[in-house]
Design an enzyme around this catalytic site. Structure first.
Site, PDB file in Angstrom:
ATOM      1  N   HIS A  37       0.859  -1.184   0.000  1.00 40.33           N
ATOM      2  CA  HIS A  37       0.000   0.000   0.000  1.00 40.33           C
ATOM      3  C   HIS A  37       0.899   1.239   0.000  1.00 40.33           C
ATOM      4  O   HIS A  37       2.137   1.118  -0.066  1.00 40.33           O
ATOM      5  CB  HIS A  37      -0.972  -0.022   1.180  1.00 40.33           C
ATOM      6  CG  HIS A  37      -0.314  -0.285   2.514  1.00 40.33           C
ATOM      7  ND1 HIS A  37       0.620   0.561   3.051  1.00 40.33           N
ATOM      8  CD2 HIS A  37      -0.433  -1.317   3.391  1.00 40.33           C
ATOM      9  CE1 HIS A  37       1.027   0.097   4.217  1.00 40.33           C
ATOM     10  NE2 HIS A  37       0.416  -1.055   4.445  1.00 40.33           N
ATOM     11  N   GLU A  38       0.277   2.404   0.119  1.00 37.73           N
ATOM     12  CA  GLU A  38       1.042   3.658   0.048  1.00 37.73           C
ATOM     13  C   GLU A  38       2.112   3.761   1.136  1.00 37.73           C
ATOM     14  O   GLU A  38       3.115   4.454   0.949  1.00 37.73           O
ATOM     15  CB  GLU A  38       0.106   4.865   0.126  1.00 37.73           C
ATOM     16  CG  GLU A  38      -0.749   5.077  -1.121  1.00 37.73           C
ATOM     17  CD  GLU A  38       0.073   5.312  -2.392  1.00 37.73           C
ATOM     18  OE1 GLU A  38       1.115   5.994  -2.296  1.00 37.73           O
ATOM     19  OE2 GLU A  38      -0.305   4.778  -3.454  1.00 37.73           O
ATOM     20  N   HIS A  40       4.025   1.281   2.224  1.00 39.47           N
ATOM     21  CA  HIS A  40       5.201   0.577   1.694  1.00 39.47           C
ATOM     22  C   HIS A  40       5.882   1.426   0.608  1.00 39.47           C
ATOM     23  O   HIS A  40       7.109   1.494   0.526  1.00 39.47           O
ATOM     24  CB  HIS A  40       4.789  -0.761   1.078  1.00 39.47           C
ATOM     25  CG  HIS A  40       4.192  -1.738   2.038  1.00 39.47           C
ATOM     26  ND1 HIS A  40       2.867  -2.107   2.003  1.00 39.47           N
ATOM     27  CD2 HIS A  40       4.750  -2.442   3.066  1.00 39.47           C
ATOM     28  CE1 HIS A  40       2.634  -2.986   2.953  1.00 39.47           C
ATOM     29  NE2 HIS A  40       3.738  -3.220   3.614  1.00 39.47           N
ATOM     30  N   ASP A 154       5.501   0.516  12.884  1.00 39.96           N
ATOM     31  CA  ASP A 154       5.914  -0.628  13.703  1.00 39.96           C
ATOM     32  C   ASP A 154       7.115  -0.169  14.537  1.00 39.96           C
ATOM     33  O   ASP A 154       8.248  -0.604  14.313  1.00 39.96           O
ATOM     34  CB  ASP A 154       6.251  -1.807  12.801  1.00 39.96           C
ATOM     35  CG  ASP A 154       5.041  -2.238  11.984  1.00 39.96           C
ATOM     36  OD1 ASP A 154       4.276  -3.082  12.449  1.00 39.96           O
ATOM     37  OD2 ASP A 154       4.834  -1.684  10.879  1.00 39.96           O
ATOM     38  N   GLN A 157       9.357  -2.675  16.404  1.00 44.07           N
ATOM     39  CA  GLN A 157      10.141  -3.433  15.417  1.00 44.07           C
ATOM     40  C   GLN A 157      11.330  -2.597  14.932  1.00 44.07           C
ATOM     41  O   GLN A 157      12.458  -3.078  14.867  1.00 44.07           O
ATOM     42  CB  GLN A 157       9.226  -3.808  14.247  1.00 44.07           C
ATOM     43  CG  GLN A 157       9.948  -4.280  13.006  1.00 44.07           C
ATOM     44  CD  GLN A 157       8.969  -4.751  11.935  1.00 44.07           C
ATOM     45  OE1 GLN A 157       8.430  -5.825  12.036  1.00 44.07           O
ATOM     46  NE2 GLN A 157       8.726  -3.938  10.920  1.00 44.07           N
ATOM     47  N   VAL A 180       2.235   6.423   7.188  1.00 44.89           N
ATOM     48  CA  VAL A 180       1.305   6.948   6.180  1.00 44.89           C
ATOM     49  C   VAL A 180      -0.108   6.555   6.618  1.00 44.89           C
ATOM     50  O   VAL A 180      -0.365   5.396   6.970  1.00 44.89           O
ATOM     51  CB  VAL A 180       1.623   6.372   4.780  1.00 44.89           C
ATOM     52  CG1 VAL A 180       0.614   6.878   3.755  1.00 44.89           C
ATOM     53  CG2 VAL A 180       3.046   6.748   4.373  1.00 44.89           C
ATOM     54  N   LEU A 188      -2.289   3.159   7.545  1.00 39.92           N
ATOM     55  CA  LEU A 188      -2.444   2.128   6.509  1.00 39.92           C
ATOM     56  C   LEU A 188      -1.804   0.838   7.009  1.00 39.92           C
ATOM     57  O   LEU A 188      -0.743   0.856   7.613  1.00 39.92           O
ATOM     58  CB  LEU A 188      -1.773   2.559   5.204  1.00 39.92           C
ATOM     59  CG  LEU A 188      -2.359   3.773   4.491  1.00 39.92           C
ATOM     60  CD1 LEU A 188      -1.625   3.998   3.165  1.00 39.92           C
ATOM     61  CD2 LEU A 188      -3.850   3.593   4.235  1.00 39.92           C
ATOM     62  N   SER A 189      -2.490  -0.267   6.745  1.00 36.84           N
ATOM     63  CA  SER A 189      -1.985  -1.578   7.137  1.00 36.84           C
ATOM     64  C   SER A 189      -2.626  -2.628   6.243  1.00 36.84           C
ATOM     65  O   SER A 189      -3.796  -2.486   5.865  1.00 36.84           O
ATOM     66  CB  SER A 189      -2.357  -1.859   8.598  1.00 36.84           C
ATOM     67  OG  SER A 189      -2.235  -3.234   8.879  1.00 36.84           O
TER      68      SER A 189
HETATM   69  P1  AMP Z   1       4.675  -5.252   6.502  1.00 34.13           P
HETATM   70  O1  AMP Z   1       4.531  -5.598   5.053  1.00 34.13           O
HETATM   71  O2  AMP Z   1       3.398  -4.956   7.189  1.00 34.13           O
HETATM   72  O3  AMP Z   1       5.575  -6.213   7.233  1.00 34.13           O
HETATM   73  O4  AMP Z   1       5.449  -3.867   6.518  1.00 34.13           O
HETATM   74  C1  AMP Z   1       6.652  -3.698   5.837  1.00 34.13           C
HETATM   75  C2  AMP Z   1       7.241  -2.371   6.210  1.00 34.13           C
HETATM   76  O5  AMP Z   1       6.306  -1.338   5.874  1.00 34.13           O
HETATM   77  C3  AMP Z   1       7.522  -2.232   7.703  1.00 34.13           C
HETATM   78  O6  AMP Z   1       8.752  -1.551   7.882  1.00 34.13           O
HETATM   79  C4  AMP Z   1       6.366  -1.406   8.189  1.00 34.13           C
HETATM   80  O7  AMP Z   1       6.653  -0.635   9.337  1.00 34.13           O
HETATM   81  C5  AMP Z   1       6.120  -0.501   6.998  1.00 34.13           C
HETATM   82  N1  AMP Z   1       4.750   0.027   7.015  1.00 34.13           N
HETATM   83  C6  AMP Z   1       3.603  -0.671   7.124  1.00 34.13           C
HETATM   84  N2  AMP Z   1       2.545   0.170   7.158  1.00 34.13           N
HETATM   85  C7  AMP Z   1       3.045   1.427   7.057  1.00 34.13           C
HETATM   86  C8  AMP Z   1       2.467   2.731   7.053  1.00 34.13           C
HETATM   87  N3  AMP Z   1       1.153   2.914   7.153  1.00 34.13           N
HETATM   88  N4  AMP Z   1       3.284   3.794   6.939  1.00 34.13           N
HETATM   89  C9  AMP Z   1       4.637   3.616   6.854  1.00 34.13           C
HETATM   90  N5  AMP Z   1       5.244   2.423   6.857  1.00 34.13           N
HETATM   91  C10 AMP Z   1       4.461   1.331   6.971  1.00 34.13           C
END
Ligand code: AMP
Length: 286
Positions: A37-38, A40, A154, A157, A180, A188-189
């Site tokens: 998503h945005e 990433h 995160d 993390q 974001v 966003l998640s």
């Molecule tokens: P994930 O795919 O959820 O494991 O996330 C991969 C990376 O994207 C991690 O470093 C997350 O912290 C980052 N991330 C996930 N959601 C967001 C967001 N809304 N804004 C900024 N970074 C994000």
């Protein structure tokens, strides 16, 4: 639009990164679990500022999911992800299999995230951060990255990966990117896709209370009192379950102290079976 090179084996990635390094190019890795998503893509954009070549890994790491968590149903959208990364002009997408990341005999190489790996998210998800730092170490070593980019969403993390990166023989510089958010403030998640319309509305309580807490502190409320009040209000919201809302020193992740100049407020809630986390950095009056 350029097509990124899709690499599925560690050997291929090592070969590519060795060639880049021989040319004197600096490598940046963005580790993800896909379903991009945005948020990433903001990481990818930041990555480009820190090196010559960008590799994005897409790996739903089974070891960081606990029994009963959403590993099986975690959204996997590889084709759309590669399209998005092509638009974003990344050089390589690394999509390894589980066996590629964890070859036979590597089970004993799990590393510990240290004591902070057992608090907050780590207290609710025992072993999660050991698995996270272990997979990140492997990705760093395979990619020979100079820099790795992570999201501040995160926050725990990010803290633990930064701590782990400092122990590596080939240091990796860790860059954090601000969260974001959607237009309504929800971070966003990938897990937001699990939420029903009602769940989504209820989930807004988390960013809402984090923001309100910051405002209270800015208006002179004492940090601990403001956190307690927000905890009570969130705990009283029947549409959500509050897992935790805590305030830490962002540099140590120890509970906030009297002389701290900043507090990182971290929260986690469960809405309709979906766990969501968020945080906010608050400046404290001296
Ligand atoms: P994930 O795919 O959820 O494991 O996330 C991969 C990376 O994207 C991690 O470093 C997350 O912290 C980052 N991330 C996930 N959601 C967001 C967001 N809304 N804004 C900024 N970074 C994000």
């Amino acid at each position: 639009m350029t097509n990124p090179q899709v690499v599925t084996t560690a050997a291929e990635l090592e070969k590519w990164s060795t060639e880049c390094r021989q040319k004197g190019e600096k490598l940046v890795i963005v580790p993800t679990m896909g379903n991009l998503h945005e948020g990433h893509l903001a990481l990818v954009n930041e990555a480009k500022k820190h090196g010559d070549r960008v590799v994005v890994s897409i790996f739903v790491n089974p070891t960081q999911f606990l029994e009963g968590e959403d590993f099986e149903r975690y959204p996997r959208t590889l084709e759309a992800d590669i399209d998005a990364l092509s638009d974003a002009r990344v050089d390589v997408v690394f999509v390894p299999s589980v066996d590629e990341v964890y070859p036979e005999g590597s089970e004993e190489e799990t590393i510990s995230a240290g004591p902070i790996g057992d608090v907050l998210e780590g207290a609710i998800r025992p072993g999660h951060f050991d698995a996270v730092v272990t997979v990140c170490k492997r990705l760093f070593e395979t990619s020979h990255a100079d820099v790795a980019v992570f999201g501040e969403k995160d926050a725990e993390q990010l803290f633990l990966v930064r701590q782990m990166a400092q122990t590596l023989t080939s240091p990796v510089r860790i860059v954090g990117v601000p969260t974001v958010r959607d237009h309504d403030g929800l971070a966003l998640s990938s897990r937001n896709s699990y939420l029903t319309k009602d769940d989504r509305k209820a989930a807004l309580a988390l960013p809402h209370f984090l923001k309100a807490l910051e405002q209270r502190v800015n208006h002179g409320d004492e940090l601990r009192a403001a956190v307690s009040a927000a905890q009570l209000e969130l705990a009283g919201d029947s549409a959500i379950e509050l897992d935790y809302l805590e305030s830490v020193n962002p540099d140590t992740f120890e509970p906030s102290g009297e002389s701290d100049s900043q507090a990182l407020i971290l929260g986690a809630i469960t809405v309709g079976g979906t766990r969501l986390i968020d945080n906010r950095l608050v400046h404290l009056p001296r």
